[in-house]
Each structure stands twice: as C-alpha cells, then as structure tokens.
Write an enzyme that holds these catalytic residues in place. Structure first.
Site, PDB file in Angstrom:
ATOM      1  N   ARG A   1     -24.537 -20.972  49.097  1.00  0.00           N
ATOM      2  CA  ARG A   1     -23.517 -19.898  48.952  1.00  0.00           C
ATOM      3  C   ARG A   1     -23.597 -19.210  47.590  1.00  0.00           C
ATOM      4  O   ARG A   1     -22.577 -18.917  46.958  1.00  0.00           O
ATOM      5  CB  ARG A   1     -22.090 -20.444  49.168  1.00  0.00           C
TER       6      ARG A   1
ATOM      7  N   SER B   1     -13.938 -18.905  54.265  1.00  0.00           N
ATOM      8  CA  SER B   1     -13.606 -20.107  53.482  1.00  0.00           C
ATOM      9  C   SER B   1     -13.160 -19.712  52.080  1.00  0.00           C
ATOM     10  O   SER B   1     -13.811 -18.902  51.420  1.00  0.00           O
ATOM     11  CB  SER B   1     -14.824 -21.020  53.365  1.00  0.00           C
TER      12      SER B   1
ATOM     13  N   GLU C   1     -15.106 -19.946  46.909  1.00  0.00           N
ATOM     14  CA  GLU C   1     -16.274 -19.340  47.558  1.00  0.00           C
ATOM     15  C   GLU C   1     -16.086 -17.821  47.646  1.00  0.00           C
ATOM     16  O   GLU C   1     -17.052 -17.065  47.596  1.00  0.00           O
ATOM     17  CB  GLU C   1     -16.436 -19.925  48.973  1.00  0.00           C
TER      18      GLU C   1
HETATM   19  C1  LIG Z   1     -13.290 -15.183  59.841  1.00  0.00           C
HETATM   20  C2  LIG Z   1     -14.370 -15.320  58.799  1.00  0.00           C
HETATM   21  C3  LIG Z   1     -15.338 -16.290  58.947  1.00  0.00           C
HETATM   22  C4  LIG Z   1     -16.360 -16.418  57.993  1.00  0.00           C
HETATM   23  N1  LIG Z   1     -17.303 -17.377  58.162  1.00  0.00           N
HETATM   24  C5  LIG Z   1     -18.319 -17.480  57.282  1.00  0.00           C
HETATM   25  C6  LIG Z   1     -19.354 -18.456  57.473  1.00  0.00           C
HETATM   26  O1  LIG Z   1     -19.370 -19.214  58.423  1.00  0.00           O
HETATM   27  N2  LIG Z   1     -20.347 -18.513  56.555  1.00  0.00           N
HETATM   28  C7  LIG Z   1     -20.386 -17.684  55.474  1.00  0.00           C
HETATM   29  O2  LIG Z   1     -21.324 -17.776  54.687  1.00  0.00           O
HETATM   30  N3  LIG Z   1     -19.413 -16.768  55.266  1.00  0.00           N
HETATM   31  C8  LIG Z   1     -18.393 -16.642  56.139  1.00  0.00           C
HETATM   32  N4  LIG Z   1     -17.399 -15.717  55.930  1.00  0.00           N
HETATM   33  C9  LIG Z   1     -17.389 -14.919  54.692  1.00  0.00           C
HETATM   34  C10 LIG Z   1     -18.118 -13.580  54.782  1.00  0.00           C
HETATM   35  O3  LIG Z   1     -18.148 -13.086  56.096  1.00  0.00           O
HETATM   36  C11 LIG Z   1     -19.550 -13.692  54.254  1.00  0.00           C
HETATM   37  O4  LIG Z   1     -19.553 -14.127  52.917  1.00  0.00           O
HETATM   38  C12 LIG Z   1     -20.285 -12.361  54.311  1.00  0.00           C
HETATM   39  O5  LIG Z   1     -21.635 -12.583  53.994  1.00  0.00           O
HETATM   40  C13 LIG Z   1     -19.708 -11.301  53.371  1.00  0.00           C
HETATM   41  O6  LIG Z   1     -20.329 -10.074  53.684  1.00  0.00           O
HETATM   42  P1  LIG Z   1     -19.608  -8.690  53.425  1.00  0.00           P
HETATM   43  O7  LIG Z   1     -20.545  -7.621  53.808  1.00  0.00           O
HETATM   44  O8  LIG Z   1     -18.272  -8.658  54.088  1.00  0.00           O
HETATM   45  O9  LIG Z   1     -19.466  -8.733  51.849  1.00  0.00           O
HETATM   46  P2  LIG Z   1     -18.189  -8.354  50.967  1.00  0.00           P
HETATM   47  O10 LIG Z   1     -17.105  -9.343  51.263  1.00  0.00           O
HETATM   48  O11 LIG Z   1     -17.867  -6.921  51.127  1.00  0.00           O
HETATM   49  O12 LIG Z   1     -18.755  -8.621  49.514  1.00  0.00           O
HETATM   50  C14 LIG Z   1     -19.083  -9.944  49.111  1.00  0.00           C
HETATM   51  C15 LIG Z   1     -19.903  -9.855  47.819  1.00  0.00           C
HETATM   52  O13 LIG Z   1     -21.162  -9.248  48.115  1.00  0.00           O
HETATM   53  C16 LIG Z   1     -21.364  -8.109  47.311  1.00  0.00           C
HETATM   54  N5  LIG Z   1     -22.085  -7.135  48.128  1.00  0.00           N
HETATM   55  C17 LIG Z   1     -21.816  -6.743  49.400  1.00  0.00           C
HETATM   56  N6  LIG Z   1     -22.745  -5.880  49.838  1.00  0.00           N
HETATM   57  C18 LIG Z   1     -23.641  -5.715  48.834  1.00  0.00           C
HETATM   58  C19 LIG Z   1     -24.827  -4.955  48.668  1.00  0.00           C
HETATM   59  N7  LIG Z   1     -25.310  -4.177  49.642  1.00  0.00           N
HETATM   60  N8  LIG Z   1     -25.470  -5.023  47.485  1.00  0.00           N
HETATM   61  C20 LIG Z   1     -25.006  -5.799  46.474  1.00  0.00           C
HETATM   62  N9  LIG Z   1     -23.879  -6.534  46.570  1.00  0.00           N
HETATM   63  C21 LIG Z   1     -23.212  -6.513  47.744  1.00  0.00           C
HETATM   64  C22 LIG Z   1     -19.972  -7.650  46.906  1.00  0.00           C
HETATM   65  O14 LIG Z   1     -19.995  -6.940  45.686  1.00  0.00           O
HETATM   66  C23 LIG Z   1     -19.243  -8.981  46.774  1.00  0.00           C
HETATM   67  O15 LIG Z   1     -19.461  -9.537  45.491  1.00  0.00           O
HETATM   68  C24 LIG Z   1     -16.384 -15.554  56.871  1.00  0.00           C
HETATM   69  C25 LIG Z   1     -15.412 -14.554  56.741  1.00  0.00           C
HETATM   70  C26 LIG Z   1     -14.412 -14.436  57.679  1.00  0.00           C
HETATM   71  C27 LIG Z   1     -13.376 -13.366  57.519  1.00  0.00           C
END
Ligand SMILES: Cc1cc2nc3c(=O)[nH]c(=O)nc-3n(C[C@H](O)[C@H](O)[C@H](O)COP(=O)(O)OP(=O)(O)OC[C@H]3O[C@@H](n4cnc5c(N)ncnc54)[C@H](O)[C@@H]3O)c2cc1C
Length: 281
Positions: free
Chosen positions: A151, A200, A271
């Site tokens: 992570r 999480s 996380e």
């Molecule tokens: C119901 C639920 C279940 C989940 N289950 C899991 C799971 O099982 N496993 C898991 O790992 N995660 C899980 N997550 C967390 C989340 O979905 C992941 O961490 C996901 O990868 C975040 O992606 P995002 O595009 O929404 O990023 P964001 O939340 O928008 O951003 C997260 C970080 O990434 C950076 N970022 C985003 N896009 C870019 C880019 N293109 N370039 C540079 N930086 C960037 C942002 O600046 C920020 O620091 C869950 C979330 C929810 C709501």
C-alpha cells in the site's frame, strides 16, 4: 474555487485553489510548467481532503488520459481510467489477472500511487511501467523505480501518473466474470459497500489482529463523532452518516489510534491519503 467534496467518495473536503480537467499529456505538461503546487485526484476513494481546502492546482484527468487500449496481452490505460473500465475491457479481450481490482473503486493512477490491492493481487504484480509527468519532464518508471510496496509508492504530489502499461494473461471471459462475482460477494458480506466511505482507514498492523478486529475489540463499531461514524459492519471503515466533515473523520481516527495504543500498544498507521493542511493525531 471548486468544492472537492463531490470528488471524494466520503463526500467531504473544502475547495481547491483551482480545479483543472486536462485531457492530454500536453495539457498536463503545460499546467506543470506554471511551477505551482499540483495534486492529482482519481475517484477520491482513498482520500481525505481538508475542510479548509487545498492550496494547489488539483488535476482530474479525462479524455485520452482516461482511455483504455488493449494490445495483445498488454493493456494501456490512462492514469484517470477507472479500474472498473479497465477490468471490463480486459475481460472483453479475454485477459485475466486484474480481477482483484473489482474491489477497488478507484483509478489506475490512484492504484499505482498506493499500490492498491485485494484478495492477494496488487498493482505491482501487473504493472510493467507508468508514464509520469513532473515539472522537470515526463518519463516512464518501472514498479521498482516507483518504489511499490505494501500500500505504498514513492510518488509525491507534483508527479502525475498519465498512463500505465499492465501485462495480463489469457483467461476466458466467463472465468473472469465468475471470479469477479465471487470476490464481490465476499466483499459485500464483510464490508459496508453501500455507504459513503474511503475504504480501509488504517493499514493492518504487525499483530495477530487486523486493524478492523482490533478496533472492533476496542468497542468502536458504530462510534460516532459529528456526521461520521465507525462502520457498524467493519470497524476499519468510516462512514458519512449524514453531513460529515473531514474533521469528524479525523477525530474518529484519533480516537481509534488512542484506543489501539492504550489497549494493544499498537501505533495504527493510516492507509487513507490526505490532501491539504491535515494532521493525524
Ligand atoms: C468501498 C471501498 C473499498 C476499497 N477497497 C480497497 C481495497 O480492497 N484495496 C485497496 O487497495 N484500496 C481499496 N479502497 C481504497 C481506494 O479505492 C484505492 O486506494 C484506490 O486505488 C484509490 O484510487 P483513486 O483513483 O480513488 O485515488 P484517490 O483517492 O483520488 O487518490 C489517492 C491518492 O492517489 C493520488 N493520485 C490519484 N490519481 C493520481 C494520478 N493520476 N497521478 C498521481 N497521483 C494520483 C492522489 O493524489 C492521492 O494521494 C477502497 C475504497 C472504497 C471506498
């Protein structure tokens, strides 16, 4: 000033100084050349944005930066492409190995940022390389160069994941569909899938208890501060129970950390990613 609460799955957070919606590599490079602080958001599914807002240009990638192409066993996906879309395209092309991401409601860029993973799979296992832009230039980085571990990556704000190449393997679409159905059922049984959360809250500590079990044993299930509450279903999730602020979620996190420290001597590490002036106590 654009309010970011509608760009986070928890539905909290203040405004960005500026919100930009670049659709091409050139547009991102032009913004980075301004030399101002930049942060990129995906689907905001792992994000707490400060109620006071963010003193940066916040990028939300679209257009060609959210597109997906399949080339043999290689999938080329924009940093802003939703995992669900990538999975759908891979399945249609008979490519497996990305099924784990059905449980991760984010984008490719967000998945690489924190080496997202579930059910034994994670981005580092499928990622060949990522195209990353900074104010100093744009180039490809391997998983090693990105420093992917549990992570975690070494990426920092100001580095924008524009595109990724994922190496998948041949698998029958029906088998992929069956695996996804099974993983989704497991997820639904254990976690609050129909609530506004950010996944999480804490990483699992090196302890016999997971973060969720530990916080449950601390009596925190259902604990509420302001509009945020610890999920009654899974104690490592915080839900927006109505009108939550980021400050409410942070107060719950502080209480959770305090109890885990007092009862188990464990320092829980968050996380969730933080954007803007936020301090976790
Ligand atoms: C119901 C639920 C279940 C989940 N289950 C899991 C799971 O099982 N496993 C898991 O790992 N995660 C899980 N997550 C967390 C989340 O979905 C992941 O961490 C996901 O990868 C975040 O992606 P995002 O595009 O929404 O990023 P964001 O939340 O928008 O951003 C997260 C970080 O990434 C950076 N970022 C985003 N896009 C870019 C880019 N293109 N370039 C540079 N930086 C960037 C942002 O600046 C920020 O620091 C869950 C979330 C929810 C709501």
């Amino acid at each position: 000033m654009t309010d970011l609460s509608k760009y986070t799955t928890l539905g909290t957070g203040g405004p960005a100084r500026e919100l930009a919606l670049p659709g091409s590599v050139a547009e991102v490079e032009e913004i980075l050349r301004r030399g101002e602080p930049v942060a990129t958001i995906g689907l905001g599914s792992n994000l707490l944005v400060a109620d006071a807002g963010v003193e940066a240009i916040v990028l939300k990638l679209g257009g060609e930066l959210a597109s997906v192409q399949v080339d043999g066993e290689l999938v080329r996906a924009g940093g802003g492409a939703a995992n669900a879309v990538v999975l759908h395209r891979a399945r249609a092309a008979g490519l497996g190995g990305f099924e784990f991401a059905c449980a991760i409601p984010g984008t490719i860029g967000g998945g690489i940022w924190m080496n997202g993973g579930a059910y034994g799979g994670e981005f580092s296992q499928v990622l060949v390389r990522a195209l990353v832009a900074t104010a100093d230039g744009t180039g490809w980085l391997t998983p090693n160069e990105l420093g992917l571990s549990y992570r975690h990556s070494n990426l920092e704000h100001g580095q924008v994941v524009l595109q990724a190449e994922l190496r998948l393997q041949r698998r029958l679409p029906d088998e992929i569909k069956a695996t996804v159905r099974e993983l989704n059922a497991q997820r639904k049984a254990a976690q609050p899938t129909n609530r506004r959360t950010f996944g999480s809250v804490f990483k699992n500590p090196e302890h016999e208890l997971s973060a969720g079990r530990m916080l449950e044993a601390c009596g925190l299930k259902g604990h509420r501060i302001g509009g945020a509450q610890i999920s009654p279903k899974h104690a490592n999730f915080i839900e927006n129970a109505g009108g939550a602020k980021t400050a409410d979620a942070l107060a719950l996190m502080a209480e959770a950390r305090r109890r885990a420290r007092e009862q188990y001597g464990v320092e829980l590490v968050h996380e969730v990613e933080l954007l803007g002036p936020i301090q976790v106590t």
